[in-house]
Design a protein around this motif. Structure first.
Motif, mmCIF file in Angstrom:
data_model
loop_
_atom_site.group_PDB
_atom_site.id
_atom_site.type_symbol
_atom_site.label_atom_id
_atom_site.label_comp_id
_atom_site.label_asym_id
_atom_site.label_seq_id
_atom_site.Cartn_x
_atom_site.Cartn_y
_atom_site.Cartn_z
ATOM 1 N N GLN A 98 31.783 34.986 69.634
ATOM 2 C CA GLN A 98 30.442 35.247 70.126
ATOM 3 C C GLN A 98 30.538 36.054 71.420
ATOM 4 O O GLN A 98 31.535 35.978 72.140
ATOM 5 C CB GLN A 98 29.690 33.940 70.380
ATOM 6 N N TYR A 99 29.501 36.831 71.690
ATOM 7 C CA TYR A 99 29.489 37.659 72.897
ATOM 8 C C TYR A 99 29.151 36.815 74.122
ATOM 9 O O TYR A 99 28.257 35.979 74.087
ATOM 10 C CB TYR A 99 28.470 38.787 72.754
ATOM 11 N N THR A 100 29.858 37.071 75.191
ATOM 12 C CA THR A 100 29.524 36.478 76.483
ATOM 13 C C THR A 100 28.766 37.485 77.350
ATOM 14 O O THR A 100 28.045 37.112 78.265
ATOM 15 C CB THR A 100 30.789 36.026 77.239
ATOM 16 N N LEU A 101 28.979 38.765 77.043
ATOM 17 C CA LEU A 101 28.313 39.846 77.748
ATOM 18 C C LEU A 101 27.478 40.651 76.764
ATOM 19 O O LEU A 101 27.714 40.619 75.558
ATOM 20 C CB LEU A 101 29.339 40.760 78.440
ATOM 21 N N MET A 102 26.512 41.390 77.273
ATOM 22 C CA MET A 102 25.579 42.134 76.435
ATOM 23 C C MET A 102 26.302 43.074 75.468
ATOM 24 O O MET A 102 27.180 43.833 75.861
ATOM 25 C CB MET A 102 24.623 42.945 77.317
ATOM 26 N N SER A 103 25.903 43.029 74.202
ATOM 27 C CA SER A 103 26.487 43.899 73.187
ATOM 28 C C SER A 103 25.707 45.210 73.090
ATOM 29 O O SER A 103 24.498 45.264 73.318
ATOM 30 C CB SER A 103 26.468 43.192 71.830
ATOM 31 N N PHE A 104 26.405 46.279 72.713
ATOM 32 C CA PHE A 104 25.768 47.588 72.538
ATOM 33 C C PHE A 104 24.793 47.591 71.360
ATOM 34 O O PHE A 104 23.928 48.458 71.276
ATOM 35 C CB PHE A 104 26.835 48.662 72.297
ATOM 36 N N TRP A 105 24.941 46.639 70.438
ATOM 37 C CA TRP A 105 24.173 46.666 69.197
ATOM 38 C C TRP A 105 22.869 45.872 69.277
ATOM 39 O O TRP A 105 22.118 45.834 68.306
ATOM 40 C CB TRP A 105 25.039 46.125 68.056
ATOM 41 N N LEU A 106 22.583 45.247 70.396
ATOM 42 C CA LEU A 106 21.375 44.434 70.504
ATOM 43 C C LEU A 106 20.144 45.290 70.780
ATOM 44 O O LEU A 106 20.206 46.282 71.521
ATOM 45 C CB LEU A 106 21.541 43.388 71.620
ATOM 46 N N LYS A 107 19.040 44.901 70.224
ATOM 47 C CA LYS A 107 17.797 45.678 70.244
ATOM 48 C C LYS A 107 17.334 46.049 71.650
ATOM 49 O O LYS A 107 16.988 47.202 71.923
ATOM 50 C CB LYS A 107 16.703 44.871 69.522
ATOM 51 N N ASN A 108 17.313 45.103 72.538
ATOM 52 C CA ASN A 108 16.761 45.333 73.875
ATOM 53 C C ASN A 108 17.805 45.703 74.917
ATOM 54 O O ASN A 108 17.485 45.769 76.115
ATOM 55 C CB ASN A 108 16.004 44.076 74.346
ATOM 56 N N ALA A 109 19.044 45.964 74.489
ATOM 57 C CA ALA A 109 20.102 46.276 75.441
ATOM 58 C C ALA A 109 19.770 47.472 76.337
ATOM 59 O O ALA A 109 19.951 47.396 77.556
ATOM 60 C CB ALA A 109 21.425 46.511 74.700
ATOM 61 N N PRO A 110 19.256 48.596 75.801
ATOM 62 C CA PRO A 110 18.942 49.741 76.677
ATOM 63 C C PRO A 110 17.886 49.414 77.726
ATOM 64 O O PRO A 110 18.003 49.826 78.883
ATOM 65 C CB PRO A 110 18.443 50.807 75.693
ATOM 66 N N MET A 111 16.844 48.681 77.326
ATOM 67 C CA MET A 111 15.777 48.345 78.264
ATOM 68 C C MET A 111 16.244 47.368 79.339
ATOM 69 O O MET A 111 15.899 47.509 80.518
ATOM 70 C CB MET A 111 14.582 47.759 77.504
ATOM 71 N N ILE A 112 17.034 46.373 78.938
ATOM 72 C CA ILE A 112 17.549 45.401 79.905
ATOM 73 C C ILE A 112 18.478 46.085 80.905
ATOM 74 O O ILE A 112 18.416 45.827 82.107
ATOM 75 C CB ILE A 112 18.284 44.256 79.174
ATOM 76 N N PHE A 113 19.325 46.986 80.394
ATOM 77 C CA PHE A 113 20.229 47.702 81.286
ATOM 78 C C PHE A 113 19.449 48.602 82.246
ATOM 79 O O PHE A 113 19.763 48.677 83.441
ATOM 80 C CB PHE A 113 21.213 48.535 80.475
ATOM 81 N N SER A 114 18.418 49.304 81.734
ATOM 82 C CA SER A 114 17.591 50.164 82.584
ATOM 83 C C SER A 114 16.901 49.352 83.674
ATOM 84 O O SER A 114 16.779 49.799 84.822
ATOM 85 C CB SER A 114 16.547 50.899 81.735
ATOM 86 N N HIS A 115 16.435 48.158 83.312
ATOM 87 C CA HIS A 115 15.788 47.277 84.285
ATOM 88 C C HIS A 115 16.769 46.876 85.384
ATOM 89 O O HIS A 115 16.421 46.869 86.574
ATOM 90 C CB HIS A 115 15.254 46.037 83.562
ATOM 91 N N MET A 116 17.994 46.567 84.988
ATOM 92 C CA MET A 116 19.011 46.192 85.970
ATOM 93 C C MET A 116 19.320 47.353 86.912
ATOM 94 O O MET A 116 19.436 47.184 88.134
ATOM 95 C CB MET A 116 20.292 45.757 85.256
#
Length: 207
Positions: A98-116
């Protein structure tokens, strides 16, 4: 990925996503592709807006000095809370993980990263810094550029942001960003893009 702490082994889970392993032709490395479509289908969409390339380029063009930096590992800098990690479970011949850190394949990954990114650099965005995902460009007058660069490097240190040094260029009068040349004159098309089109072979059939 296991040694880097991006994933961790898990004995059992009620969630499982299909996995495909590919070998990169150029580097000979293994690439793991995980289909999170079922998980992404039930995820609530994050409406956080991502920046438009035109907006970024318009603010950067026409400056005296530039520094181009690139963040390493991008989404893998964001930790997944413990109770949600099981949702990212996938199986391989070596076991379940299982992932402990954000995966590239998750739906909201780009938005969450942009928010950070906006939270980290908010104080300097549009002043002497533009951020497009993990491409962070500093710009401005030559006499002020070193001071601006020092402030951003201090943020990198404070938030433990690792840079991909192969993609970083510091204190230059021009550079390539998002397919364009940015310089004191403004914006120009990357000549390598024109070369690809100019060198295309002529069509040999009518179909």
């Amino acid at each position: 990925m296991l040694e880097a702490g991006i994933i961790e082994p898990i004995e059992e889970s009620d969630c499982m996503s299909p996995t495909m392993v590919q070998e990169k032709k150029q580097k000979g490395e293994i690439r793991i592709c995980i289909d999170f479509w079922k998980l992404n289908d039930v995820c609530v969409h994050d409406p956080f807006p991502t920046l438009f390339t035109d907006e970024v380029l318009d603010n950067i063009g026409g400056q005296e000095a530039y520094s181009f930096t690139n963040g390493f590992s991008r989404y893998h800098k964001i930790e997944i809370i413990l109770e949600d990690r099981r949702k990212t479970t996938f199986m391989m011949e070596w076991g379940c993980f299982q992932y402990t850190l954000m995966s590239f394949w998750l739906k909201n990954a780009p938005m969450i990263f942009s928010h950070m990114v906006m939270e980290v650099f908010n104080e300097f965005i549009h002043k002497f810094l533009e951020a497009y995902f993990n491409d962070w460009t500093m710009f401005g007058l030559v006499k002020r550029h070193v001071g601006s660069l020092h402030l951003i490097l201090d943020l990198f240190w404070r938030y433990q942001i690792t840079l991909n040094m192969k993609k970083c260029i510091i204190c230059v009068p021009f550079g390539i960003l998002l397919g364009h040349v940015v310089c004191k004159k403004g914006l120009m098309v990357d000549p390598t893009k024109n070369a690809i089109i100019m060198n295309l072979e002529a069509r040999r059939n009518t179909k």
